[in-house]
Structure formats: C-alpha cells, structure tokens
Scaffold this motif. Structure first.
Motif, PDB file in Angstrom:
ATOM      1  N   UNK A  58     -22.083  -4.698  -0.857  1.00 51.43           N
ATOM      2  CA  UNK A  58     -21.037  -5.242  -1.742  1.00 51.43           C
ATOM      3  C   UNK A  58     -20.961  -4.466  -3.054  1.00 51.43           C
ATOM      4  N   UNK A  59     -22.117  -4.176  -3.614  1.00 52.74           N
ATOM      5  CA  UNK A  59     -22.165  -3.487  -4.910  1.00 52.74           C
ATOM      6  C   UNK A  59     -21.519  -2.109  -4.827  1.00 52.74           C
ATOM      7  N   UNK A  60     -21.851  -1.352  -3.803  1.00 49.94           N
ATOM      8  CA  UNK A  60     -21.315   0.003  -3.662  1.00 49.94           C
ATOM      9  C   UNK A  60     -19.823  -0.043  -3.352  1.00 49.94           C
ATOM     10  N   UNK A  61     -19.398  -0.989  -2.531  1.00 52.28           N
ATOM     11  CA  UNK A  61     -17.962  -1.128  -2.249  1.00 52.28           C
ATOM     12  C   UNK A  61     -17.196  -1.453  -3.532  1.00 52.28           C
TER      13      UNK A  61
ATOM     14  N   UNK B 153     -14.386   0.940  -5.396  1.00 58.34           N
ATOM     15  CA  UNK B 153     -13.043   0.465  -5.741  1.00 58.34           C
ATOM     16  C   UNK B 153     -12.751   0.723  -7.224  1.00 58.34           C
ATOM     17  N   UNK B 154     -13.721   0.419  -8.073  1.00 62.86           N
ATOM     18  CA  UNK B 154     -13.546   0.646  -9.511  1.00 62.86           C
ATOM     19  C   UNK B 154     -13.379   2.136  -9.807  1.00 62.86           C
ATOM     20  N   UNK B 155     -14.155   2.961  -9.102  1.00 65.83           N
ATOM     21  CA  UNK B 155     -14.068   4.405  -9.315  1.00 65.83           C
ATOM     22  C   UNK B 155     -12.700   4.931  -8.911  1.00 65.83           C
ATOM     23  N   UNK B 156     -12.139   4.418  -7.820  1.00 65.22           N
ATOM     24  CA  UNK B 156     -10.800   4.832  -7.387  1.00 65.22           C
ATOM     25  C   UNK B 156      -9.747   4.466  -8.426  1.00 65.22           C
ATOM     26  N   UNK B 157      -9.850   3.256  -8.979  1.00 60.89           N
ATOM     27  CA  UNK B 157      -8.902   2.819 -10.011  1.00 60.89           C
ATOM     28  C   UNK B 157      -9.018   3.729 -11.235  1.00 60.89           C
ATOM     29  N   UNK B 158     -10.253   3.997 -11.650  1.00 55.42           N
ATOM     30  CA  UNK B 158     -10.474   4.855 -12.815  1.00 55.42           C
ATOM     31  C   UNK B 158      -9.989   6.278 -12.549  1.00 55.42           C
TER      32      UNK B 158
ATOM     33  N   UNK C 166      -6.532  10.636 -13.596  1.00 56.71           N
ATOM     34  CA  UNK C 166      -5.776  11.709 -12.948  1.00 56.71           C
ATOM     35  C   UNK C 166      -4.303  11.644 -13.351  1.00 56.71           C
ATOM     36  N   UNK C 167      -3.714  10.448 -13.279  1.00 55.05           N
ATOM     37  CA  UNK C 167      -2.305  10.287 -13.665  1.00 55.05           C
ATOM     38  C   UNK C 167      -2.081  10.674 -15.122  1.00 55.05           C
ATOM     39  N   UNK C 168      -3.016  10.295 -15.968  1.00 52.34           N
ATOM     40  CA  UNK C 168      -2.932  10.624 -17.399  1.00 52.34           C
ATOM     41  C   UNK C 168      -2.983  12.142 -17.597  1.00 52.34           C
ATOM     42  N   UNK C 169      -3.896  12.799 -16.905  1.00 51.39           N
ATOM     43  CA  UNK C 169      -4.050  14.258 -17.025  1.00 51.39           C
ATOM     44  C   UNK C 169      -2.814  14.979 -16.509  1.00 51.39           C
TER      45      UNK C 169
ATOM     46  N   UNK D  25      -9.883  12.873  -7.588  1.00 55.67           N
ATOM     47  CA  UNK D  25     -11.260  13.077  -8.051  1.00 55.67           C
ATOM     48  C   UNK D  25     -11.467  14.512  -8.536  1.00 55.67           C
ATOM     49  N   UNK D  26     -10.798  15.483  -7.893  1.00 54.08           N
ATOM     50  CA  UNK D  26     -10.905  16.877  -8.347  1.00 54.08           C
ATOM     51  C   UNK D  26     -10.225  17.063  -9.699  1.00 54.08           C
ATOM     52  N   UNK D  27      -9.094  16.392  -9.913  1.00 53.84           N
ATOM     53  CA  UNK D  27      -8.409  16.472 -11.205  1.00 53.84           C
ATOM     54  C   UNK D  27      -9.305  15.893 -12.297  1.00 53.84           C
ATOM     55  N   UNK D  28      -9.934  14.755 -12.007  1.00 54.16           N
ATOM     56  CA  UNK D  28     -10.824  14.122 -12.991  1.00 54.16           C
ATOM     57  C   UNK D  28     -12.012  15.035 -13.288  1.00 54.16           C
ATOM     58  N   UNK D  29     -12.634  15.598 -12.249  1.00 55.29           N
ATOM     59  CA  UNK D  29     -13.769  16.510 -12.454  1.00 55.29           C
ATOM     60  C   UNK D  29     -13.337  17.720 -13.271  1.00 55.29           C
ATOM     61  N   UNK D  30     -12.163  18.254 -12.979  1.00 57.68           N
ATOM     62  CA  UNK D  30     -11.603  19.392 -13.717  1.00 57.68           C
ATOM     63  C   UNK D  30     -11.452  19.046 -15.199  1.00 57.68           C
TER      64      UNK D  30
END
Length: 173
Positions: free
Chosen positions: A23-26, A30-35, A40-43, A66-71
C-alpha cells in the motif's frame, strides 16, 4: 534494454512483487506521478522546446514526464554549482574536482564563507532550500591480499639490498 533500478536492487521476484504491491509504495508511486506531471507540465510550459529533445522521449517518441523532471533537476543542480564555483573563485578558492552534485576543495570553508555562498545560491536561483553540505574525504587505502604480499616481498627485497650495501667492500679501495 536496461533493467529498472528496482529489478537491479530486488533480484528476488517474490520480494520485488510484495514491495511493489504494498500500500505504501503504491501510494508513493501515485503521488510521484502527480508530482512528475505537475513539474513536467510547468517545465514544458516555460520551455516548449523540451518537447523536441529526443533524450526526453520514450522509445515510442512520447515525452517522458519523469525524464523532463530529471532534466530540470540536473539543470538546476548545474546552475547552482556554477554559482558555488563563481563564489569560490571570488574567495581565491578553486575546485579540485566536480563530481555530480559535489565540488571538492582542498580546505574546509569557514562558516562565514559557507553562509555567504549559500545566500548567493538562494538569491541567484530564487530557491531558498539550497544548502551546502560537507564531507571529509579520506584517502583510499588498498588492503588486498595480493598487494600485501607484493608489499612484503618489496620490503624484504629492500632489507636484503640494504644489508648487501652495508657489507659492500669496494675492490678499488
């Protein structure tokens, strides 16, 4: 194709499945996807050309959030490290090495200099969360058995040569 980090870390399929389905990892995923979506949209809104960077795309050609965020994180780190190097130079200090998000200098900064550099980092990037950490690096010492044997043979050789030199009698004298 490269293995994901989780496959590399958790090699046992059952353990990996139990971990990924907890449950914790799921919830975290989900939170990571939202973030990631938000960041990403902001960038992309600030810099639409990111949509054209092939290194930020998936194999199918879609933009990877996730690649945009890492970039973005990597570029933010680079910018702040440039500020640090510039401020070090003003102090007459220079980096011996730059490793990922670290700058290695010969001697520890004074508390005052560290605080002043942190102020500049925050002012120039508009991010009040940057801070400088510090770690004292220790020299690497080899302790392998083969090296120990080589060292011992070398010491014995030097001792024998030293003894031979002490007992040497010149034929010319």
């Amino acid at each position: 194709m490269d293995k994901s980090a989780i496959v590399t870390i958790l090699k046992n399929n059952e353990e990996r499945s139990r971990f990924a389905n907890s449950k914790l990892i799921k919830k975290f995923s989900q939170e990571q996807k939202v973030l990631d979506t938000y960041l990403s949209d902001l960038a992309i809104k600030a810099n639409p050309t990111l949509l054209t960077y092939r290194e930020l795309q998936t194999g199918s050609g879609r933009v990877s959030k996730s690649k945009v965020v890492a970039f973005q994180y990597q570029h933010a780190e680079t910018n702040v490290m440039d500020v640090v190097r510039k401020e070090l130079k003003k102090l007459g200090r220079y980096s011996l090495a730059n490793v990922h998000d670290a700058i290695i200098i010969r001697n520890k900064l004074s508390s005052y200099d560290k605080d002043e550099i942190e102020i500049k980092m925050r002012q120039q990037t508009n991010n009040n969360y940057w801070r400088l950490g510090e770690s004292k690096l220790e020299s690497y010492e080899v302790v392998g058995d083969e090296v120990k044997r080589d060292e011992q043979r070398h010491k014995e050789h030097i001792a024998a040569e030293t003894e031979r030199a002490k007992n040497y009698k010149s034929k010319l004298i």
